[in-house]
Write a protein that holds these residues in place. Structure first.
Motif, short mmCIF file in Angstrom:
data_model
loop_
_atom_site.label_atom_id
_atom_site.label_comp_id
_atom_site.label_asym_id
_atom_site.label_seq_id
_atom_site.Cartn_x
_atom_site.Cartn_y
_atom_site.Cartn_z
N SER A 17 -4.16 -8.29 -6.77
CA SER A 17 -3.42 -7.07 -7.07
C SER A 17 -3.97 -6.38 -8.32
CB SER A 17 -1.93 -7.41 -7.26
OG SER A 17 -1.19 -6.28 -7.63
N LEU A 72 -7.66 1.70 -9.11
CA LEU A 72 -6.84 2.91 -9.12
C LEU A 72 -6.85 3.61 -10.47
CD1 LEU A 72 -3.65 1.71 -7.15
CD2 LEU A 72 -5.49 3.18 -6.31
N ALA A 119 0.82 -1.22 0.00
CA ALA A 119 0.00 0.00 0.00
C ALA A 119 0.85 1.26 0.00
CB ALA A 119 -0.94 0.00 1.20
N HIS A 177 -7.13 -4.52 -7.48
CA HIS A 177 -6.81 -3.25 -6.82
C HIS A 177 -6.30 -2.24 -7.84
CE1 HIS A 177 -5.56 -0.41 -3.82
NE2 HIS A 177 -4.28 -0.52 -4.18
N GLY A 178 -5.43 -2.68 -8.73
CA GLY A 178 -4.91 -1.77 -9.74
C GLY A 178 -5.98 -1.20 -10.64
N ASP A 228 0.84 3.15 -3.33
CA ASP A 228 -0.40 3.62 -3.96
C ASP A 228 -0.36 5.09 -4.34
OD1 ASP A 228 -1.58 1.16 -4.05
OD2 ASP A 228 -3.05 1.54 -2.47
N TRP A 229 0.29 5.92 -3.54
CA TRP A 229 0.36 7.34 -3.90
C TRP A 229 1.14 7.50 -5.21
CZ3 TRP A 229 4.06 10.96 -4.98
CH2 TRP A 229 3.62 12.29 -5.06
N GLN A 283 -0.12 -1.80 -15.07
CA GLN A 283 0.54 -2.07 -13.79
C GLN A 283 1.92 -2.65 -13.99
OE1 GLN A 283 -2.95 -4.25 -11.82
NE2 GLN A 283 -1.71 -3.63 -10.06
N ARG A 332 1.52 5.28 -7.53
CA ARG A 332 0.71 4.72 -8.60
C ARG A 332 -0.31 5.74 -9.10
NH1 ARG A 332 0.14 -0.67 -4.91
NH2 ARG A 332 1.91 -1.83 -5.78
N SER A 333 -1.01 6.36 -8.18
CA SER A 333 -2.02 7.35 -8.57
C SER A 333 -1.37 8.55 -9.23
CB SER A 333 -2.81 7.79 -7.33
OG SER A 333 -3.60 6.73 -6.84
#
Length: 273
Positions: A196, A203, A158, A199-200, A161-162, A181, A164-165
């Motif tokens: 995963s 996002l 996690a 989740h991707g 995640d920042w 990804q 990734r965004s």
């Protein structure tokens, strides 16, 4: 519009593996001259890749060259940039827009090729939008999460995640396709890969890089729309065609131009199934 969902990396110094990869169902095969090749086999990998790509292949092929600030990238580019079988160049460890403009200028001497930047450090992520908007030949950006994880000292997934965004927003702000990804490194952990990918997708990623053919159907299944999503998209598109402009559907959902565009993308993805 065609949306690649699977990008399969294969080591450039193993031509027999590359030959199998070209027929295993990946949307794009990425021949890696960088991390997957030991230092003593770089010259062989480059020569073997150049020999293969003298001809068109069954699927689009990209080549990941060596680090742009090192001594090998120039030789890699000279060897492959003008070959008929090269459909794109993947540039590792990009940290600035100047690197993109420099490579684009060098490549243009031999004909234009789509470029794809891998952001693998904190500095690369910090400059994500400037890199994404650096040159019209840059067609995509994505993360290299293994190197980024080490650079940031991230332990839990996690924690990325920042970043990734940030890269997803930068790509879309620059008018590029949603990024795929980064690879899931455990080729036996298919349940973890599926989780995963789910989740991707939330996002905003689209598709994923892979390092083994067994990962490809998991990735594709995760990123293709479900039957329910297809039905909802069809309802939205039909309603928009019958009555242009913003409206509320019978079930209460509000529909405007942005919602219609998203529905049309869903149906485009569904047609490739």
């Amino acid at each position: 519009m065609t949306f690649p969902l699977t990008w399969l990396y294969v080591p450039g110094d193993r031509p027999h593996i590359v030959a199998k990869a070209l027929r295993c169902g990946a949307d794009v095969v990425v021949i890696d001259l960088e991390d997957a090749v030991a230092p003593g086999r770089k010259d062989y990998a480059r020569a073997a890749t150049a020999e293969l790509l003298r001809e068109e292949q069954p699927v689009p092929v990209h080549v990941r060259v060596n680090a742009l600030d090192g001594p090998l990238a120039a030789a890699d580019l000279r060897a492959v940039v003008a070959l008929p079988g090269v459909h794109g160049l993947r540039l590792p460890k990009v940290t600035s827009p100047a690197q993109i403009t420099r490579i684009a200028s060098r490549v243009a001497e031999h004909g234009r090729r789509p470029l794809y930047a891998l952001l693998e450090t904190a500095l690369g992520v910090e400059h994500a939008y400037a890199i994404a908007a650096a040159h019209p030949d840059l067609r995509g950006i994505s993360l290299g999460e293994s190197d980024l994880r080490a650079d940031l000292g991230v332990r839990a997934d996690a924690g990325l995640d920042w970043s990734r965004s940030r890269v997803i927003v930068a790509a879309r702000a620059a008018g590029l396709a949603p990024p795929p990804q980064s690879v899931h490194p455990d080729i036996r952990d298919l349940e973890g890969l599926a989780s995963s990918c789910a989740h991707g997708r939330t996002l905003g990623f689209l598709g994923r890089s892979a390092i083994h053919p067994r990962q490809l159907p998991i990735i594709e299944r995760a990123y293709l729309p479900t039957q329910r999503e297809i039905e909802e998209a069809e309802t939205i598109v039909k309603a928009a065609a019958a009555e242009p402009g913003a409206q509320a559907l019978a079930d209460g959902r509000f529909v405007d131009a942005a919602v219609v565009a998203a529905a049309q993308r869903t149906l485009s993805l569904a047609r490739r199934a």
